[in-house]
Enzyme design. Sequence first.
Site, PDB file in Angstrom:
ATOM      1  N   GLU A 139      -0.489  -9.276  -0.393  1.00 63.07           N
ATOM      2  CA  GLU A 139      -1.902  -9.578  -0.100  1.00 63.07           C
ATOM      3  C   GLU A 139      -2.724  -9.664  -1.388  1.00 63.07           C
ATOM      4  O   GLU A 139      -3.651 -10.459  -1.499  1.00 63.07           O
ATOM      5  CB  GLU A 139      -2.463  -8.503   0.847  1.00 63.07           C
ATOM      6  CG  GLU A 139      -1.827  -8.619   2.227  1.00 63.07           C
ATOM      7  CD  GLU A 139      -2.155  -7.474   3.153  1.00 63.07           C
ATOM      8  OE1 GLU A 139      -1.789  -6.318   2.816  1.00 63.07           O
ATOM      9  OE2 GLU A 139      -2.767  -7.710   4.206  1.00 63.07           O
TER      10      GLU A 139
ATOM     11  N   GLU B 241       5.245  -4.888   7.267  1.00 67.54           N
ATOM     12  CA  GLU B 241       4.415  -3.896   7.969  1.00 67.54           C
ATOM     13  C   GLU B 241       4.859  -3.587   9.389  1.00 67.54           C
ATOM     14  O   GLU B 241       4.812  -2.436   9.822  1.00 67.54           O
ATOM     15  CB  GLU B 241       2.941  -4.353   8.007  1.00 67.54           C
ATOM     16  CG  GLU B 241       2.212  -4.236   6.681  1.00 67.54           C
ATOM     17  CD  GLU B 241       2.279  -5.507   5.848  1.00 67.54           C
ATOM     18  OE1 GLU B 241       3.151  -6.359   6.126  1.00 67.54           O
ATOM     19  OE2 GLU B 241       1.476  -5.644   4.930  1.00 67.54           O
TER      20      GLU B 241
ATOM     21  N   ALA C  40       0.870  -1.175   0.000  1.00 65.47           N
ATOM     22  CA  ALA C  40       0.000   0.000   0.000  1.00 65.47           C
ATOM     23  C   ALA C  40       0.910   1.228   0.000  1.00 65.47           C
ATOM     24  O   ALA C  40       2.072   1.150   0.422  1.00 65.47           O
ATOM     25  CB  ALA C  40      -0.876  -0.021   1.238  1.00 65.47           C
TER      26      ALA C  40
HETATM   27  N1  CAA Z   1       4.596   3.260  -0.827  1.00 70.76           N
HETATM   28  C1  CAA Z   1       4.977   4.439  -1.355  1.00 70.76           C
HETATM   29  N2  CAA Z   1       6.102   4.599  -2.083  1.00 70.76           N
HETATM   30  C2  CAA Z   1       6.870   3.500  -2.264  1.00 70.76           C
HETATM   31  C3  CAA Z   1       6.534   2.238  -1.738  1.00 70.76           C
HETATM   32  C4  CAA Z   1       5.336   2.142  -0.986  1.00 70.76           C
HETATM   33  N3  CAA Z   1       4.916   0.979  -0.476  1.00 70.76           N
HETATM   34  N4  CAA Z   1       7.506   1.354  -2.064  1.00 70.76           N
HETATM   35  C5  CAA Z   1       8.416   2.052  -2.782  1.00 70.76           C
HETATM   36  N5  CAA Z   1       8.030   3.333  -2.914  1.00 70.76           N
HETATM   37  C6  CAA Z   1       8.726   4.415  -3.600  1.00 70.76           C
HETATM   38  C7  CAA Z   1       9.943   4.872  -2.800  1.00 70.76           C
HETATM   39  O1  CAA Z   1       9.574   5.784  -1.784  1.00 70.76           O
HETATM   40  C8  CAA Z   1      10.773   5.510  -3.891  1.00 70.76           C
HETATM   41  O2  CAA Z   1      10.257   6.801  -4.149  1.00 70.76           O
HETATM   42  P1  CAA Z   1      11.274   8.056  -4.283  1.00 70.76           P
HETATM   43  O3  CAA Z   1      12.006   7.755  -5.576  1.00 70.76           O
HETATM   44  O4  CAA Z   1      10.337   9.210  -4.380  1.00 70.76           O
HETATM   45  O5  CAA Z   1      12.173   8.032  -3.082  1.00 70.76           O
HETATM   46  C9  CAA Z   1      10.484   4.644  -5.121  1.00 70.76           C
HETATM   47  O6  CAA Z   1       9.256   3.945  -4.837  1.00 70.76           O
HETATM   48  C10 CAA Z   1      11.552   3.590  -5.364  1.00 70.76           C
HETATM   49  O7  CAA Z   1      11.734   2.872  -4.160  1.00 70.76           O
HETATM   50  P2  CAA Z   1      13.153   2.731  -3.425  1.00 70.76           P
HETATM   51  O8  CAA Z   1      14.035   3.879  -3.736  1.00 70.76           O
HETATM   52  O9  CAA Z   1      12.875   2.444  -1.981  1.00 70.76           O
HETATM   53  O10 CAA Z   1      13.699   1.411  -4.179  1.00 70.76           O
HETATM   54  P3  CAA Z   1      14.706   0.334  -3.599  1.00 70.76           P
HETATM   55  O11 CAA Z   1      15.063  -0.528  -4.749  1.00 70.76           O
HETATM   56  O12 CAA Z   1      15.809   0.999  -2.846  1.00 70.76           O
HETATM   57  O13 CAA Z   1      13.845  -0.526  -2.548  1.00 70.76           O
HETATM   58  C11 CAA Z   1      11.897  -1.719  -1.786  1.00 70.76           C
HETATM   59  C12 CAA Z   1      12.760  -1.296  -2.995  1.00 70.76           C
HETATM   60  C13 CAA Z   1      12.704  -2.711  -0.902  1.00 70.76           C
HETATM   61  C14 CAA Z   1      10.665  -2.401  -2.318  1.00 70.76           C
HETATM   62  C15 CAA Z   1      11.555  -0.455  -0.959  1.00 70.76           C
HETATM   63  O14 CAA Z   1      10.987   0.508  -1.832  1.00 70.76           O
HETATM   64  C16 CAA Z   1      10.548  -0.716   0.136  1.00 70.76           C
HETATM   65  O15 CAA Z   1      10.902  -1.223   1.179  1.00 70.76           O
HETATM   66  N6  CAA Z   1       9.269  -0.330  -0.083  1.00 70.76           N
HETATM   67  C17 CAA Z   1       8.247  -0.424   0.911  1.00 70.76           C
HETATM   68  C18 CAA Z   1       7.771  -1.840   1.076  1.00 70.76           C
HETATM   69  C19 CAA Z   1       6.750  -1.923   2.191  1.00 70.76           C
HETATM   70  O16 CAA Z   1       7.052  -1.649   3.332  1.00 70.76           O
HETATM   71  N7  CAA Z   1       5.515  -2.330   1.846  1.00 70.76           N
HETATM   72  C20 CAA Z   1       4.448  -2.472   2.780  1.00 70.76           C
HETATM   73  C21 CAA Z   1       3.626  -1.222   2.843  1.00 70.76           C
HETATM   74  S1  CAA Z   1       2.448  -1.263   4.158  1.00 70.76           S
HETATM   75  C22 CAA Z   1       1.142  -2.165   3.570  1.00 70.76           C
HETATM   76  O17 CAA Z   1       1.129  -2.622   2.445  1.00 70.76           O
HETATM   77  C23 CAA Z   1       0.032  -2.294   4.546  1.00 70.76           C
HETATM   78  C24 CAA Z   1      -1.117  -3.134   4.149  1.00 70.76           C
HETATM   79  O18 CAA Z   1      -1.155  -4.328   4.402  1.00 70.76           O
HETATM   80  C25 CAA Z   1      -2.280  -2.526   3.571  1.00 70.76           C
END
Ligand code: CAA
Length: 264
Positions: free
Chosen positions: A114, A134, A66
């Site tokens: 999910e 999460e 998300a």
């Molecule tokens: N939400 C918003 N933006 C996101 C995102 C997310 N879930 N995942 C990645 N992005 C964005 C980053 O912020 C980044 O944006 P900027 O260029 O503006 O900084 C862009 O996408 C590229 O991402 P990274 O620079 O982080 O890329 P990376 O290769 O270094 O890392 C990754 C990749 C490991 C997937 C990392 O992006 C990450 O950890 N993302 C978040 C994953 C996460 O925690 N997901 C769970 C969300 S909570 C949820 O989903 C709750 C639910 O059950 C409803």
Amino acid sequence: MDFKNIEISIENKIAYLIISRPKALNALNKETILELKKAVKILCEDRKVRVIILRGKGEKAFVAGADIKEMKELDQKEAKQFSLMGQRVFQKIEDCKKPVIAAINGHALGGGMELALACDLRIASEDAKLGHPEVGLGIIPGFGATQRLSSLIGKGLAKEYIYTGRSISAKKANIIGLINQVTKKDELMDKVKELAKEIVKNSPSSITKAKAAINLFDQSFLKEGLEKEAELFASCFKTYDQKEGMKSFIKKEKPQFKGEQGGK
Ligand code: CAA
């Protein structure tokens, strides 16, 4: 129909649904979830479609969860609405009369995992990373994983992966039954299409009936479990840890959690 973050196409009875926000690694903001709802309705009701293949745009991600930047500002009430919105759309995928196959072409994290869990079958490329990060953001899964992950791989493993937030390689995911198959990176779509074609050869009404029967397996407790999940997910949004976790993600820093319980 014009979508901003979704692409759909149909070819030889197979529909392709692509989540397309590559700059945010296809993260699910509200707008995308609402578009996904419409796209799923269109494809599930289209008589020309026998199988739906769902994937993320680009090389890096299926869906990276998300949208954390959008979620960061939610209060408890809004978080509950957000959780229910995602849960309901994913339920439409589970209830679709046609099989839906997730082609996992990269990160499938949080809400992305999910989404894959709500599909009937999951095939991942060898470089895909799955998981539930999460708790490292000060929240819990809110789009169904507490129920569907437990149902698919068992409560013990679901707890291990949700409590640690550890990422799961495609190879490991295949061994524990989280995905059906792992493929070489450049063979993912060929293998997914092969599987779809194998299904298309069979009686569509039989497949619809088989899907309905198999889904009944855990439906008796799914509804209640999802309601509880949404309530607990929302309660995270009253805590310091949620604010700290999401702020730290955006600032690319390590969160310092306090562990307050927050509201119920
Ligand atoms: N939400 C918003 N933006 C996101 C995102 C997310 N879930 N995942 C990645 N992005 C964005 C980053 O912020 C980044 O944006 P900027 O260029 O503006 O900084 C862009 O996408 C590229 O991402 P990274 O620079 O982080 O890329 P990376 O290769 O270094 O890392 C990754 C990749 C490991 C997937 C990392 O992006 C990450 O950890 N993302 C978040 C994953 C996460 O925690 N997901 C769970 C969300 S909570 C949820 O989903 C709750 C639910 O059950 C409803």
